[in-house]
Design an enzyme around this catalytic site. Structure first.
Site, PDB file in Angstrom:
ATOM      1  N   LEU A   1       6.224   4.317   3.629  1.00 52.70           N
ATOM      2  CA  LEU A   1       7.188   3.367   3.098  1.00 52.70           C
ATOM      3  C   LEU A   1       6.437   2.469   2.123  1.00 52.70           C
ATOM      4  O   LEU A   1       5.295   2.072   2.379  1.00 52.70           O
ATOM      5  CB  LEU A   1       7.791   2.502   4.213  1.00 52.70           C
ATOM      6  CG  LEU A   1       8.680   3.198   5.248  1.00 52.70           C
ATOM      7  CD1 LEU A   1       9.158   2.189   6.285  1.00 52.70           C
ATOM      8  CD2 LEU A   1       9.869   3.880   4.588  1.00 52.70           C
ATOM      9  N   ASP A   2       7.067   2.156   0.993  1.00 55.21           N
ATOM     10  CA  ASP A   2       6.459   1.221   0.059  1.00 55.21           C
ATOM     11  C   ASP A   2       6.142  -0.082   0.780  1.00 55.21           C
ATOM     12  O   ASP A   2       6.853  -0.488   1.717  1.00 55.21           O
ATOM     13  CB  ASP A   2       7.403   0.928  -1.104  1.00 55.21           C
ATOM     14  CG  ASP A   2       7.576   2.111  -2.042  1.00 55.21           C
ATOM     15  OD1 ASP A   2       6.767   3.058  -1.957  1.00 55.21           O
ATOM     16  OD2 ASP A   2       8.511   2.075  -2.859  1.00 55.21           O
ATOM     17  N   ARG A   3       5.125  -0.757   0.309  1.00 53.84           N
ATOM     18  CA  ARG A   3       4.679  -1.981   0.975  1.00 53.84           C
ATOM     19  C   ARG A   3       5.792  -3.010   1.196  1.00 53.84           C
ATOM     20  O   ARG A   3       5.888  -3.601   2.274  1.00 53.84           O
ATOM     21  CB  ARG A   3       3.533  -2.605   0.172  1.00 53.84           C
ATOM     22  CG  ARG A   3       2.957  -3.855   0.813  1.00 53.84           C
ATOM     23  CD  ARG A   3       1.705  -4.307   0.095  1.00 53.84           C
ATOM     24  NE  ARG A   3       1.125  -5.467   0.753  1.00 53.84           N
ATOM     25  CZ  ARG A   3      -0.096  -5.914   0.517  1.00 53.84           C
ATOM     26  NH1 ARG A   3      -0.861  -5.307  -0.373  1.00 53.84           N
ATOM     27  NH2 ARG A   3      -0.560  -6.969   1.149  1.00 53.84           N
TER      28      ARG A   3
END
Length: 251
Positions: free
Chosen positions: A69-71
């Site tokens: 997941l993107d940060r």
């Protein structure tokens, strides 16, 4: 379907499900999926530390990263506890037998209430963004998602998204490309808010065949009850899990 979450002793890793092979948790926005050169907290390291404490393991602990997941994104995230499980789950991802449904709050509303978006994304490493094209270009990767508008509230919409491909920044870039950037996502054209805010994107559901028992497992996570998320009801979030078209995808 997995049961209700509970928190591990580390307090920041709510557990959705755990057995000898799998570990499904809720990632908080701002935490990296895996370690990078910044040395900042990441999910893999945090989970290894947590497992060592909870099970009093003196040696190394295995935690396999299955997807990212993107940060700035929070929500359900799945990890493997053995190398065999990691291999089988990674194959599920590659063969598109790994269902991922996200919810997002976007500015405005798409012209069509539901549909499939197909673009080509080119990475800009210097800016940590992706550029969206409508046709194939050099080094661009095809990006496909299905979306459906779940509910509207004044100037925004709650959108459910099912990924067909899993590209970096895919949902953020593709929704922006159709004129509906995610709330607080200044990197992709959203108006700058007052103060720092997490972008309005959440991993709401993961579905996958268990790597050993082959039972279909579903792990759910609801967004927090604040910010843009508070504009929509629990019924809206429940509906989001069933409203996305699934033609040509998943099981």
């Amino acid at each position: 379907m997995a049961g209700d979450s509970h928190s591990s002793p580390s307090s920041i890793l709510p557990i959705l499900y755990e057995d000898n092979h799998l570990l499904a948790v809720v990632k908080q926005p701002g935490i990296l999926s895996q370690a990078d050169d910044t040395g900042e907290p990441d999910m893999v390291t945090l989970l290894k530390e947590d497992l060592k404490i909870r099970y009093d393991k003196p040696g190394n602990v295995y935690v396999g990263l299955v997807h990212r997941l993107d940060r700035p994104v929070g929500g359900a995230m799945l990890f493997a506890k053995t190398s065999k499980a990691a291999s089988r789950l990674s194959e599920s991802v590659r063969s598109r037998q790994f269902d991922k449904i996200y919810v997002a709050v976007v500015h405005g509303a798409p012209a069509a209430s539901s549909g499939r978006l197909r673009h080509y994304l080119s990475k800009d490493a210097a800016r940590n963004t992706v550029h969206v094209s409508n046709r194939p270009v050099n080094d661009a990767k095809e990006a496909i998602l299905d979306y459906a508008v779940v509910a509207k509230h004044r100037d925004c919409s709650l959108v459910a998204v099912k990924l067909v491909t899993g590209r970096s920044h895919q949902i953020r870039a593709q929704m922006s490309a159709i004129g509906c950037p995610l709330f607080y996502d200044r990197k992709y054209g959203a108006p700058a808010p007052e103060g720092e805010q997490d972008i309005a994107l959440w991993s709401a559901s993961i579905g996958v065949s268990h790597p050993v028992t082959k039972e279909w497992m579903t792990f759910l996570s609801r967004p927090p009850h604040h910010g843009q998320w508070a504009k929509f009801s629990d019924a809206d979030y429940t509906n989001a899990l069933h409203i996305v078209p699934s033609e040509g995808y998943g099981r």
